[in-house]
Write a protein that holds these residues in place. Structure first.
Motif, PDB file in Angstrom:
ATOM      1  N   MET A   1       0.772  -1.236  -0.052  1.00 56.47           N
ATOM      2  CA  MET A   1       0.037   0.089  -0.051  1.00 56.47           C
ATOM      3  C   MET A   1       0.882   1.230   0.005  1.00 56.47           C
ATOM      4  N   ILE A   2       2.108   1.147   0.263  1.00 52.31           N
ATOM      5  CA  ILE A   2       2.949   2.235   0.423  1.00 52.31           C
ATOM      6  C   ILE A   2       2.811   3.257  -0.810  1.00 52.31           C
ATOM      7  N   PRO A   3       2.976   2.653  -2.046  1.00 47.34           N
ATOM      8  CA  PRO A   3       3.008   3.669  -3.295  1.00 47.34           C
ATOM      9  C   PRO A   3       1.331   4.046  -3.371  1.00 47.34           C
ATOM     10  N   LEU A   4       0.619   3.425  -2.940  1.00 42.61           N
ATOM     11  CA  LEU A   4      -0.876   4.196  -3.032  1.00 42.61           C
ATOM     12  C   LEU A   4      -0.961   5.537  -1.986  1.00 42.61           C
ATOM     13  N   PHE A   5      -0.299   5.224  -0.872  1.00 40.14           N
ATOM     14  CA  PHE A   5      -0.141   6.547  -0.094  1.00 40.14           C
ATOM     15  C   PHE A   5       0.689   7.689  -0.670  1.00 40.14           C
ATOM     16  N   TYR A   6       1.860   7.288  -1.204  1.00 42.30           N
ATOM     17  CA  TYR A   6       2.710   8.418  -1.872  1.00 42.30           C
ATOM     18  C   TYR A   6       1.778   8.848  -2.797  1.00 42.30           C
ATOM     19  N   GLU A   7       1.290   8.162  -3.715  1.00 43.53           N
ATOM     20  CA  GLU A   7       0.271   8.632  -4.789  1.00 43.53           C
ATOM     21  C   GLU A   7      -0.768   9.699  -4.372  1.00 43.53           C
ATOM     22  N   MET A   8      -1.338   9.253  -3.222  1.00 44.91           N
ATOM     23  CA  MET A   8      -2.421   9.958  -2.773  1.00 44.91           C
ATOM     24  C   MET A   8      -1.955  11.419  -2.036  1.00 44.91           C
ATOM     25  N   LEU A   9      -0.719  11.261  -1.649  1.00 48.76           N
ATOM     26  CA  LEU A   9      -0.082  12.596  -1.066  1.00 48.76           C
ATOM     27  C   LEU A   9       0.278  13.554  -2.182  1.00 48.76           C
ATOM     28  N   MET A  10       0.644  12.818  -2.961  1.00 52.25           N
ATOM     29  CA  MET A  10       1.192  13.788  -4.260  1.00 52.25           C
ATOM     30  C   MET A  10      -0.050  14.441  -4.931  1.00 52.25           C
ATOM     31  N   TRP A  11      -1.156  13.768  -5.173  1.00 50.89           N
ATOM     32  CA  TRP A  11      -2.340  14.263  -5.715  1.00 50.89           C
ATOM     33  C   TRP A  11      -2.944  15.473  -4.520  1.00 50.89           C
ATOM     34  N   GLU A  12      -2.836  15.309  -3.377  1.00 48.16           N
ATOM     35  CA  GLU A  12      -3.348  16.041  -2.420  1.00 48.16           C
ATOM     36  C   GLU A  12      -2.380  17.290  -2.429  1.00 48.16           C
ATOM     37  N   ALA A  13      -1.161  17.015  -2.442  1.00 49.57           N
ATOM     38  CA  ALA A  13      -0.253  18.410  -2.397  1.00 49.57           C
ATOM     39  C   ALA A  13      -0.296  19.008  -4.047  1.00 49.57           C
ATOM     40  N   ALA A  14      -0.617  18.474  -4.814  1.00 49.07           N
ATOM     41  CA  ALA A  14      -0.701  19.037  -6.367  1.00 49.07           C
ATOM     42  C   ALA A  14      -2.244  19.949  -6.292  1.00 49.07           C
ATOM     43  N   TYR A  15      -3.387  19.442  -5.810  1.00 44.52           N
ATOM     44  CA  TYR A  15      -4.520  20.046  -5.814  1.00 44.52           C
ATOM     45  C   TYR A  15      -5.110  20.523  -4.574  1.00 44.52           C
ATOM     46  N   TYR A  16      -4.587  20.267  -3.525  1.00 46.08           N
ATOM     47  CA  TYR A  16      -4.957  20.873  -2.327  1.00 46.08           C
ATOM     48  C   TYR A  16      -3.692  21.418  -1.462  1.00 46.08           C
ATOM     49  N   PRO A  17      -2.641  22.172  -1.891  1.00 47.51           N
ATOM     50  CA  PRO A  17      -1.436  22.557  -1.341  1.00 47.51           C
ATOM     51  C   PRO A  17      -1.775  23.089   0.029  1.00 47.51           C
ATOM     52  N   GLU A  18      -2.823  23.895   0.356  1.00 48.71           N
ATOM     53  CA  GLU A  18      -3.132  24.577   1.448  1.00 48.71           C
ATOM     54  C   GLU A  18      -2.977  23.306   2.786  1.00 48.71           C
ATOM     55  N   SER A  19      -3.251  22.060   2.323  1.00 51.67           N
ATOM     56  CA  SER A  19      -3.316  21.315   3.635  1.00 51.67           C
ATOM     57  C   SER A  19      -1.986  20.864   4.100  1.00 51.67           C
ATOM     58  N   PHE A  20      -0.891  21.417   3.251  1.00 51.72           N
ATOM     59  CA  PHE A  20       0.554  21.168   3.882  1.00 51.72           C
ATOM     60  C   PHE A  20       1.041  22.270   4.286  1.00 51.72           C
ATOM     61  N   ARG A  21       0.355  23.234   4.829  1.00 48.35           N
ATOM     62  CA  ARG A  21       1.073  24.191   5.506  1.00 48.35           C
ATOM     63  C   ARG A  21       0.832  24.203   6.814  1.00 48.35           C
TER      64      ARG A  21
END
Length: 135
Positions: free
Chosen positions: A115-135
Motif C-alpha cells: 500500500m505504500i505506493p498508494l499512500f505516496y500517490e495520494m499525498l502527491m495528488w493532495e499536494a498538487a490539488y490541495y497544497p493548503e493542507s500542507f501548510r
C-alpha cells in the motif's frame, strides 16, 4: 537494414505481444463490477485506519503507545479496534516482544507494504490539488 530486417520483425513481434497484453488487461478491467464498493475504499473509509497505516509506514515497528501519541484524538479503545481490524485484513501484524519491559510492536505485512505506493500517490495528488493542507 530497414523495417523489414531482423530488428523490424522483432519490434513488430514485441508490439503485437504488447497489444495482446493490453487487450487482456482491458478485458479483465472491464469484467470488474464498478458498481460495487472497492476493498481499498472500504478500508480507507474509516476515520482512523488510514492514519494508523500512515504512522506505521512512517516508522516501523510502532508500539501501541507510540501510535496513540502520533494519532491525536484517538482513544485507546478505538486504536485497539482499528489495529484488530487491520490485523484481520492482513495489513498489520502484531508481535509480542518478551524483553523487559514486555511490549507489543506493530508492523506492516507484505500486503500492507504494497500500500505504500498508494499512500505516496495520494499525498502527491493532495499536494498538487490541495497544497493548503500542507501548510
Amino acid at each position: 537494414m530497414g523495417q523489414d530486417g531482423l530488428w523490424g520483425d522483432n519490434i513488430n513481434m514485441k508490439q503485437e505481444q504488447m497489444l495482446r497484453d493490453i487487450r487482456k488487461q482491458t478485458e479483465k478491467a472491464q469484467s470488474v463490477d464498478i458498481s460495487r464498493e472497492f476493498e481499498i475504499v472500504k478500508l480507507m473509509k474509516n476515520k482512523w485506519r488510514g492514519r494508523v497505516i500512515f504512522e506505521i509506514i512512517e516508522k516501523s515497528p510502532r508500539t501501541f503507545g507510540e501510535l496513540k501519541k502520533e494519532v491525536p484524538g484517538i482513544s485507546s479503545t478505538v486504536l485497539t479496534t482499528v489495529l484488530k481490524s487491520l490485523m484481520d485484513r492482513g495489513i498489520v501484524i502484531r508481535t509480542q516482544i518478551d524483553e523487559a519491559p514486555i511490549h507489543v510492536e506493530y508492523t506492516l505485512t507484505e500486503k500492507g507494504e504494497a500500500m505504500i505506493p498508494l499512500f505516496y500517490e495520494m499525498l502527491m495528488w493532495e499536494a498538487a490539488y490541495y497544497p493548503e493542507s500542507f501548510r
